[in-house]
Scaffold this motif. Structure first.
Motif, PDB file in Angstrom:
ATOM      1  N   VAL A 153     -19.157 -10.390 -12.961  1.00 50.77           N
ATOM      2  CA  VAL A 153     -17.828 -10.995 -12.944  1.00 50.77           C
ATOM      3  C   VAL A 153     -16.841 -10.043 -12.279  1.00 50.77           C
ATOM      4  CG1 VAL A 153     -15.959 -11.973 -14.321  1.00 50.77           C
ATOM      5  CG2 VAL A 153     -18.329 -12.233 -15.085  1.00 50.77           C
ATOM      6  N   HIS A 154     -16.234 -10.509 -11.189  1.00 55.28           N
ATOM      7  CA  HIS A 154     -15.166  -9.774 -10.526  1.00 55.28           C
ATOM      8  C   HIS A 154     -13.859 -10.317 -11.093  1.00 55.28           C
ATOM      9  CE1 HIS A 154     -18.054  -8.075  -7.787  1.00 55.28           C
ATOM     10  NE2 HIS A 154     -18.495  -9.294  -7.523  1.00 55.28           N
ATOM     11  N   LEU A 155     -13.138  -9.465 -11.805  1.00 53.04           N
ATOM     12  CA  LEU A 155     -11.907  -9.867 -12.467  1.00 53.04           C
ATOM     13  C   LEU A 155     -10.720  -9.362 -11.658  1.00 53.04           C
ATOM     14  CD1 LEU A 155     -10.697 -11.156 -15.052  1.00 53.04           C
ATOM     15  CD2 LEU A 155     -10.803  -8.873 -16.090  1.00 53.04           C
ATOM     16  N   ARG A 156      -9.802 -10.265 -11.370  1.00 51.98           N
ATOM     17  CA  ARG A 156      -8.584  -9.930 -10.620  1.00 51.98           C
ATOM     18  C   ARG A 156      -7.379 -10.293 -11.482  1.00 51.98           C
ATOM     19  NH1 ARG A 156      -8.258 -10.034  -5.243  1.00 51.98           N
ATOM     20  NH2 ARG A 156      -6.658 -11.630  -5.297  1.00 51.98           N
ATOM     21  N   GLY A 157      -6.558  -9.290 -11.803  1.00 52.66           N
ATOM     22  CA  GLY A 157      -5.364  -9.520 -12.610  1.00 52.66           C
ATOM     23  C   GLY A 157      -4.120  -9.471 -11.748  1.00 52.66           C
ATOM     24  N   ILE A 158      -3.305 -10.515 -11.809  1.00 50.48           N
ATOM     25  CA  ILE A 158      -2.130 -10.604 -10.940  1.00 50.48           C
ATOM     26  C   ILE A 158      -0.829 -10.552 -11.735  1.00 50.48           C
ATOM     27  CG2 ILE A 158      -3.295 -11.791  -9.055  1.00 50.48           C
ATOM     28  CD1 ILE A 158      -2.175 -14.422 -10.144  1.00 50.48           C
ATOM     29  N   SER A 159      -0.793  -9.711 -12.741  1.00 49.11           N
ATOM     30  CA  SER A 159       0.400  -9.556 -13.569  1.00 49.11           C
ATOM     31  C   SER A 159       0.672  -8.066 -13.725  1.00 49.11           C
ATOM     32  CB  SER A 159       0.157 -10.199 -14.932  1.00 49.11           C
ATOM     33  OG  SER A 159       1.202  -9.880 -15.811  1.00 49.11           O
ATOM     34  N   SER A 160       1.924  -7.709 -13.926  1.00 50.99           N
ATOM     35  CA  SER A 160       2.263  -6.294 -14.081  1.00 50.99           C
ATOM     36  C   SER A 160       1.587  -5.683 -15.310  1.00 50.99           C
ATOM     37  CB  SER A 160       3.773  -6.110 -14.162  1.00 50.99           C
ATOM     38  OG  SER A 160       4.282  -6.776 -15.297  1.00 50.99           O
ATOM     39  N   VAL A 161       1.241  -6.484 -16.306  1.00 51.71           N
ATOM     40  CA  VAL A 161       0.582  -5.947 -17.496  1.00 51.71           C
ATOM     41  C   VAL A 161      -0.845  -5.484 -17.201  1.00 51.71           C
ATOM     42  CG1 VAL A 161       1.963  -7.339 -19.074  1.00 51.71           C
ATOM     43  CG2 VAL A 161      -0.282  -8.166 -18.369  1.00 51.71           C
TER      44      VAL A 161
END
Length: 162
Positions: A146-154
């Motif tokens: 699983v490649h996880l991409r987070g697009i939030s400042s948190v």
């Protein structure tokens, strides 16, 4: 079987074999590799027919880009995991890149939500890196990478120290 049915069958076979995101251009190339010389309208019709049958999902939330992915009802480990992830409110996209690889883009509302995603795919906090404004990590769940991409400042590593 009509020519349209042959085109749909050949295209679905290619999508199942290669997974990922399918644009009209990619589908045309795949059909040419199968010996077809389809018109653009024929390829679009095949993509829409497969969507109507529930075998593909159309993604067009960006007005400049429309693509199709294999329906999660198709039975691959990555597709099943994508379907399960779609119940989460933080999820923005879930794309099965192939049978055992999944890319999830999430926009968590809090650090606790981001921690949940990291734990869900088996990534330690120090396993997160930045690629521009996006936090990225790779983990494994149920035999799927699983490649996880987070697009939030948190999601940013600098924000993750308590």
């Amino acid at each position: 079987m009509t020519t349209d049915e042959f085109v749909c069958a050949a295209l679905l076979s290619a999508v199942r074999a290669q997974l990922g995101e399918w644009t009209t251009r990619r589908a045309t190339r795949a059909l040419r590799d199968c010996g077809f010389t389809p018109q653009r309208a024929t390829v679009r019709q095949a993509l829409h027919t497969l969507t109507e049958r529930g075998q593909l999902i159309q993604h067009d939330n960006d007005s400049n880009r429309r693509y199709f992915t294999l329906s999660p009802t198709e039975d691959t480990p990555a597709a099943r995991l994508a379907e399960a992830a779609r119940t989460q409110p933080d999820l923005r996209t879930a794309v099965a890149d192939d049978a055992t690889t999944l890319t999830l883009t999430v926009q968590p509302r809090s650090r606790d939500c981001w921690d949940w995603w990291l734990a869900h795919v088996g990534v330690p906090r120090d396993g997160v890196t930045l690629q521009g404004p996006v936090a990225v990590a790779t983990g494994h769940r149920g035999g799927v990478t699983v490649h996880l991409r987070g697009i939030s400042s948190v999601c940013r590593p600098s924000e993750m120290t308590r």
